[in-house]
Each structure stands twice: as C-alpha cells, then as structure tokens.
Design a protein around this motif. Sequence first.
Motif, PDB file in Angstrom:
ATOM      1  N   ASP A 440       0.834  -1.215   0.000  1.00 35.07           N
ATOM      2  CA  ASP A 440       0.000   0.000   0.000  1.00 35.07           C
ATOM      3  C   ASP A 440       0.868   1.265   0.000  1.00 35.07           C
ATOM      4  O   ASP A 440       0.480   2.294  -0.569  1.00 35.07           O
ATOM      5  N   GLY A 441       2.074   1.190   0.590  1.00 34.37           N
ATOM      6  CA  GLY A 441       2.959   2.360   0.575  1.00 34.37           C
ATOM      7  C   GLY A 441       3.411   2.689  -0.840  1.00 34.37           C
ATOM      8  O   GLY A 441       3.356   3.840  -1.284  1.00 34.37           O
ATOM      9  N   LEU A 471      -1.309  -4.986  -1.157  1.00 38.73           N
ATOM     10  CA  LEU A 471      -1.266  -5.551   0.193  1.00 38.73           C
ATOM     11  C   LEU A 471      -1.592  -4.431   1.169  1.00 38.73           C
ATOM     12  O   LEU A 471      -0.752  -3.571   1.459  1.00 38.73           O
ATOM     13  N   ASN A 473      -1.892  -3.116   4.482  1.00 40.74           N
ATOM     14  CA  ASN A 473      -1.528  -3.362   5.896  1.00 40.74           C
ATOM     15  C   ASN A 473      -1.331  -2.059   6.666  1.00 40.74           C
ATOM     16  O   ASN A 473      -0.869  -2.074   7.801  1.00 40.74           O
ATOM     17  N   ASP A 475       0.886   0.021   6.635  1.00 40.89           N
ATOM     18  CA  ASP A 475       2.218   0.004   7.246  1.00 40.89           C
ATOM     19  C   ASP A 475       3.284  -0.058   6.156  1.00 40.89           C
ATOM     20  O   ASP A 475       3.053  -0.645   5.097  1.00 40.89           O
ATOM     21  N   LEU A 476       4.422   0.560   6.433  1.00 41.06           N
ATOM     22  CA  LEU A 476       5.602   0.366   5.568  1.00 41.06           C
ATOM     23  C   LEU A 476       6.339  -0.838   6.143  1.00 41.06           C
ATOM     24  O   LEU A 476       7.401  -0.750   6.759  1.00 41.06           O
ATOM     25  N   ASN A 477       5.714  -1.985   5.927  1.00 41.50           N
ATOM     26  CA  ASN A 477       5.978  -3.154   6.740  1.00 41.50           C
ATOM     27  C   ASN A 477       7.394  -3.702   6.661  1.00 41.50           C
ATOM     28  O   ASN A 477       7.981  -4.116   7.663  1.00 41.50           O
ATOM     29  N   LEU A 498       0.727   4.110   7.715  1.00 48.27           N
ATOM     30  CA  LEU A 498       0.237   4.794   6.511  1.00 48.27           C
ATOM     31  C   LEU A 498      -1.194   5.280   6.715  1.00 48.27           C
ATOM     32  O   LEU A 498      -1.955   4.669   7.472  1.00 48.27           O
TER      33      LEU A 498
HETATM   34 MG    MG Z   1       2.316  -1.652   3.452  1.00 51.67          MG
END
Ligand code: MG
Length: 592
Positions: A440-441, A471, A473, A475-477, A498
């Motif tokens: 998503d980032g 994906l 989440n 988050d910048l996982n 995010l």
């Molecule tokens: Mg992400």
Amino acid sequence: MLVADALVQRLSEWGVRLVYGYPGDGINAIMGALDRADGTPRFIQVRHEEMAAFMACGHAKWTGEVGVCLATSGPGAIHLLNGLYDAKLDHQPVVAIVGQQARTALGGSYQQEVDLQSLFKDVAHEFVETATVPEQIRHLVDRAVRIARDQRTVTCVIVPNDLGALEAADPPHEHGTIHSSLGYVPPTIQPPRGELERAAEILNAGERVAMLIGQGAAGAADEVIETAELLGAGVAKALLGKAALPDDLPFVTGSIGLLGTKPSWELMQGCDTLLMVGSSFPYSEFLPEEGEARGVQIDIDGRLIGLRYPMEVNLVGDARETLAALIPLLHRKEDRAWRDEIEENVADWWRVMEARAMQEADPINPQRVFFELSPRLPDDCIISSDSGSAANWYARDLKIRCGMKASLSGTLATMGPGVPYAIAAKFAFPDRVAIALVGDGAFQMNGMNELLTIERHWREWADPRLVVLVLHNDDLNQVTWEQRVMEGDPKFEASQTLPDFAYARYAELVGLHGIHVDDPDRVGAAWDEELAADRPVLLEAIVDPEVPPLPPHVTLDQARALMHAVWEGDPASRHLIGQSFRQKLAELLPGR
Ligand SMILES: [Mg+2]
Ligand SMILES: Cc1ncc(C[n+]2csc(CCOP(=O)(O)OP(=O)(O)O)c2C)c(N)n1
C-alpha cells in the motif's frame, strides 16, 4: 524536416516502437514531431516522469529491446532520475531524451535551466551529450541507442528547445563531421578453451556442487538444466533470475538471500564447489564462507566477475554459449547423494511454505495471497513485484513456470516500479496477462496515479487483463521489520503507519474493477474472479503486518534484536510474538 523530426525518425529506424514521457516547453518541438510521426514510434503519456523511466526500464526487461523515455528540461528531467537509476543498476538499456533551455539562454541562470550534463553524468556516465547543431542529431541518437545496448546501461541525449525547431541537416563531407550508421547485434562471447578446461576440472573434482544463477542466465535455461544434471547440483536463483529457471524442477532451491529460501541457504552452506552464472548477487554471507568452496564464475561483464567470492576460474562470456562449450567437458557425477539431499530439502521447503501460508492471521496472512495465486498464474503471464514485503512473498511463494516473465527492482530496490513495469508489459505484449504485486505504501507513492494511465488504454489491449494486488496493511511493513530485527527498535509509528485508504473503491472510481478481500478463505475465489475479469482489476487484500518476513536463517543477533524491540514497547508486541512463533513452528512442524 526539423531536427526534432530527424530525431524521431532515427529512433523509429532503430526499431523503437514506444516512447514513454511527459510534455513541457523544453520538448515541444519533439512532441510536434512525434505527432507528425503518427504512431511510429508511439508516444505514451504517463502521470510522472519517474514512471516513464520505470516503464522504459520495464520495456527493456520484458523485451530485451532498448527502452526510451522523454522528459522536458529542468523538473521533468529531474523526475526521471530514480527510474533511470533503476535501469542502470539492473543493467537495462534505456535511452533518456530530455529537453533543455534555448542555446541562446544557456549560462544565463534562465528559468528551468539546470546543468543537465552534470545531473545525468552519473546515471548516464557511458554516454550523455548535449546537441548543439542539427548535424549532430543522427550520431547522437545512433550512439545513445548503440551504447545503451552494448553496455546494457542508461544513455542520455539533451536537446535544447530551439535546436529541435531548426531545419534538419546532414553532416557535410568535410573535416570535423561524423557519419554514423544504424544497427546493433550483440556478439556471442566465449572464454578461451584453456579456461573452460580449467573450469571443468574444478567442477569435475567437486563432490557437492552448488549453482547460483541470475538474470544473465535467462535464455540459457536448457544449458543450466543440463549442467546441473551432469554435476548433480542444486540451483539457487538471485532475485533478478527468478524467471531464468522454472520453480517446478525438483533441484531448484528458489531464491537466495534475505528474501531467500532455506534450501538455498543449505545448498550454499553445504557445497564444496560454487558455479555462479550471470549473477552479481551482493550478499556474501549467503554464499559459502571464503575457503570453504572452490569457485567458477561465468559472466558477460568482465568488470563484475570475480567480485563476490574468490573464484578460481573467471569465464567472461555469454551464459548460454559458455555453458554449451563447458558441458562436453563435464563428467556426470555417479554419486547422487548430494543431489538427493537437495531435492529432499526442496520438497520439505514447499511443505513449509504451504504450512506458513495457511497459518491463520489477522485477518489475512499475506503469504496465503501469494500461495493461492501461484497455481493460478496464467501461462505466459508477466509478473512485477514492488519493493516491500511483497518482494519476500514474490521471491519465496510463487512457483514460476516455463514461459513466464518476472522482475522487480533488483539492485536499486526502489519502491514504485510494480505498477509501471506492468503497464510496460501490456504495451509490449498486449495479449499476455500482467500482474503487479505491490504494497500500500508503494501504491500510494505512485501506483494510484498510474491506474489512470491503465484506464485510458486497457480497451486497446488484445487481452485486457492487468491485475494489481495491493497488500493493505497500513504500514511500511518491510522497514518496520527491519527496525525491529536489524536495529532492535520498536515500530516507530510516526514513520511507519500509513494513511488508511479504500483501494478497491478507488479502482472502481477510476473505472476499473476493485475487489476487497478480508477473509482468508475467500482469497482463492478472489484470484479466480480477478483472473477472469474483462478489464484491469485491483485486488485489495487486508493483510496482517505482524506476519514476519523471516530470513531463511535467523541469527541469534536478529532474534535478540526482535526481543529488544518488544521489550522497548513495540505497539504490536503481543500479536507479533504470536505470529513470529507460529511461522517458525510451521518450519519445524510442516503440515500440522
Ligand atoms: Mg504496506
Ligand atoms: C523510493 C524508496 N523509498 C524508501 C524505500 C525504503 N523502503 C523499502 S520497502 C519500504 C516499505 C514499503 O511499504 P509498502 O509498499 O506498504 O509494502 P509493505 O512492506 O508494507 O508490504 C520502504 C519504505 C525504498 N526502498 N525506496
């Protein structure tokens, strides 16, 4: 005919079919010429010049042809840079054509005047030239394309806007002129016979041979397979070599490195001889320890050979030609115990992958998304992955079959190429399915905008299917995990979290299909629906950011760092301990 027309015509004579770019007054003359050229080459307008450079790089990766991008002076040229570095670092032939202020204004601190020659000096260090008179255009285009192809790198031609609008002119037959020509066919390069014999001696003497291949081995799959058969070897693949060899062969151990597999790790730790083909895989800790194995390397680029491991024989040559010349010198290893061990490790590993993918998570385990996609991958599909956690699951969970293409930003490891690579795949191969796997980032960074480019063009593609997996989440996982495992720091919410967003609904708003899935048992059906769609689709999967992208071998330091992160108050500590533990357990007890 204007200089700009001559430039466009020369590109067309080189076989350039597509020019990705964005307009501006620095290149208006070239835009006029592209309009007059009426589709040969065709201009594709993107949302941001960096995307044009990614698409040119993607085009080169998918087709082997030169990719071309076009941007205006100043800001447009600057925007190209990251995509051009992606191409340079992954050794892709890309030509950047950029505008410049009028020759009469240069040196006058004029509006949008940037020292482009210096700006591009590093990324296009093999060839960057500013045209100053019409007679140069022919040889500047010829050299830019030829050098990009021969050196597999980025080149740049800078065209001041007033020059583009002048009458074209051929160089006169006199002192101080250049008379260049079209055409480039790469040579077949083979090492000398004596070196092949030395290499064969080492490989024949080895009892446990490991092979590591990279993108340089693409096009040499048959020779790699035959070599591995003779040597009783296992074959690990660097990330860029993911599609160089199918994953359904029992001796292919899959990816290597931080995103790699356990059997690749075991292959490298257990071997006594290493044969590296067409790869410059950088992480030496994943190769045998110095002195533990004898080494032979094959690489087309003499500058990059013998660099990652102290090789005894360095064969500068084309992977296919060199292996074909080596094969008759190899003896088939009669003791197959090492090979059997590798194949058992690989079979076990796929069971671990399935067990890890099927572990429950909150709500969806991201590995499940890739694991379900793998058997559903259409024949001949073209897969791009973005940087981020997606690259882990792409590297480990997808079983590539013969005929597919797959790539990502291997060396620059930049965020952002997932969607533009997929778009370039559709323009190059409109009858093949393209699949972009992005976080998503990365999607927020630029993929979202390029959905508009997809919406504009999909109706012209023979097979309209272009699938974007996001994906979700929040988050910048990948980096969140790096903070925990490498630094021992808890997740830093201000840098990692995010903004939440409705990706599937956004796709619908754009005019495409969007599917939202938050139930693990619906993931398979969602893929079926995506791959049967009559237009591009976005699959938004709500995935659990606490499923760890575990490296194949967790060191004590990494485990300690993770515990420290939890101790320091990681916001997700309880859930992430549970997930890490379960993932590790899946490795110990696959199938339970
Ligand atoms: Mg992400
Ligand atoms: C241009 C750029 N900026 C930053 C990074 C560092 N980086 C690598 S992966 C990543 C996180 C990606 O997050 P996302 O796209 O949401 O994927 P996730 O890991 O969450 O699945 C970051 C910030 C990078 N590689 N490239």
